[in-house]
Design an enzyme around this catalytic site. Structure first.
Site, PDB file in Angstrom:
ATOM      1  CG  ASP A  24      -1.775   1.243   1.374  1.00 44.13           C
ATOM      2  OD1 ASP A  24      -2.427   1.593   0.372  1.00 44.13           O
ATOM      3  OD2 ASP A  24      -1.814   1.871   2.452  1.00 44.13           O
ATOM      4  CB  SER A  25       0.261   4.791  -0.600  1.00 38.41           C
ATOM      5  OG  SER A  25      -0.924   4.875   0.175  1.00 38.41           O
ATOM      6  CE1 TYR A  56       2.582   5.411  -3.525  1.00 35.67           C
ATOM      7  CE2 TYR A  56       1.368   3.561  -4.473  1.00 35.67           C
ATOM      8  CZ  TYR A  56       2.538   4.091  -3.955  1.00 35.67           C
ATOM      9  OH  TYR A  56       3.662   3.308  -3.901  1.00 35.67           O
ATOM     10  CB  CYS A  87      -3.086   0.677  -2.430  1.00 36.34           C
ATOM     11  SG  CYS A  87      -3.207   2.411  -2.888  1.00 36.34           S
ATOM     12  CD  GLU A 167      -0.552   7.059   6.531  1.00 34.87           C
ATOM     13  OE1 GLU A 167       0.475   7.200   7.214  1.00 34.87           O
ATOM     14  OE2 GLU A 167      -0.762   6.061   5.820  1.00 34.87           O
ATOM     15  CB  CYS A 208      -9.518   4.854   0.465  1.00 32.45           C
ATOM     16  SG  CYS A 208      -7.887   5.294   1.106  1.00 32.45           S
ATOM     17  CB  THR A 209      -6.714   0.070   2.189  1.00 30.04           C
ATOM     18  OG1 THR A 209      -5.607   0.848   1.720  1.00 30.04           O
ATOM     19  CG2 THR A 209      -7.155  -0.900   1.111  1.00 30.04           C
ATOM     20  CG  HIS A 210      -5.145   5.258   4.461  1.00 35.21           C
ATOM     21  ND1 HIS A 210      -4.553   4.723   3.344  1.00 35.21           N
ATOM     22  CD2 HIS A 210      -4.132   5.732   5.240  1.00 35.21           C
ATOM     23  CE1 HIS A 210      -3.243   4.879   3.433  1.00 35.21           C
ATOM     24  NE2 HIS A 210      -2.965   5.480   4.577  1.00 35.21           N
TER      25      HIS A 210
END
Ligand code: DGL
Length: 289
Positions: A24-25, A56, A87, A167, A208-210
């Site tokens: 992932d980013s 990204y 991602c 993040e 989005c995986t976040h």
């Protein structure tokens, strides 16, 4: 099956199955890794977070593809037998190129599994998708959902700030809630009181995986009837279906090798939000791509 000193599983032939590569980013892909480890607890994994070049989601398709190929190569040279693109942005722009570059291993993205989960759960087939600017602009979810049900209606919106908030660990509290309202109210409530039910989506895909890190806040902000779907569990199931079944038994706990391109301390700190357990800085190897 038995284990070597490293804890790696050995199949009936005596060979140690190669690990599964996941990238992932940043730390968002850890939501997918967590589901992979739940579904395939005996497998070994190598996780790469391209933390030096995050995000990204605001970059051009060409740049995302180039970064994705470099991430995949770093995993490939470490001997993986399957690649999971954890991602959505990288999946939207790079899956074809990755599959061409690595034709001998399964390359699995998160968009098709996420779309399938949404179509399976939605009653009205009016589905909302949120993701990074790049993922939404690419129309990848819209296309994947409509491939599964041509009659489905998709309302898509970028929610780029959610990446930085996740993040940063801002996943609860008034700021997270205000931002969630700002992004989601126009989709789910602004027109809702007067609108026919079909005008309001009944399902929200976290594209989005976040974003699963913000699930609790999203739940509070959304109408209670809305289903929240992410790709983690369905991607893990897709990987389990593609990998050859293991023979033998006895090996129950696989390992993870942690790679990042910058900021081991930050990676370790934020990992707890996504993994449920916090990594030690010394366990994270910094690599250059
Ligand atoms: N986690 C990534 C995704 O699923 C994107 C975050 C970023 O913008 O780098 O799209």
């Amino acid at each position: 099956m038995s284990t070597q000193g490293s804890g790696a599983p050995i199949d009936a032939s005596g060979a140690v199955p190669a690990p599964i590569g996941v990238f992932d980013s940043g730390v968002g892909g850890l939501t997918v890794l967590r589901a992979l480890r739940d579904a395939l607890p005996a497998e070994d994994f190598i996780y790469l977070g391209d933390t030096a070049r995050l995000p990204y989601g605001t970059k051009s398709p060409e740049t995302v593809e180039r970064y994705s190929l470099q991430c995949a190569e770093a995993l490939w040279v470490r001997g993986i037998r399957c690649l999971v693109v954890a991602c959505n942005t990288a999946s939207a722009f790079s899956l074809d190129a990755l599959r061409r570059r690595y034709p001998d291993i399964p390359v699995i993205g998160v968009i098709e599994p996420g779309a399938a989960a949404a179509v399976a759960v939605s009653g009205s087939q009016h589905i909302a998708v949120i993701g990074t600017e790049a993922t939404i602009a690419a129309g990848a979810y819209q296309a994947a959902i409509q491939r599964l049900n041509g009659a489905a209606r998709v309302t898509a919106a970028p929610c780029s700030l959610f990446v930085a908030m996740a993040e940063e660990g801002w996943i609860e509290g008034p700021i997270a809630e205000a931002v969630a309202h700002r992004y989601l109210d126009p989709i789910f409530s602004a027109t809702a009181p007067a609108a026919p039910a079909a005008e309001v989506p009944d399902t929200l895909v976290l594209g989005c995986t976040h974003f699963p890190a913000l699930a609790a806040v999203l739940r509070r902000v959304l109408p209670v009837t809305v289903h929240i779907v992410d790709s983690a569990a369905t991607t893990a199931a897709a990987v389990a279906r593609r990998l050859p079944a293991r023979t033998g038994s006895g090996h129950t706990q696989g390992t993870v090798r942690w790679l990042a391109t910058d900021g081991a301390a930050r990676f370790a700190r934020v990992s707890g939000i996504f993994l449920g357990t916090t990594l030690r800085v010394g366990d994270i190897e910094i690599i250059d791509l």
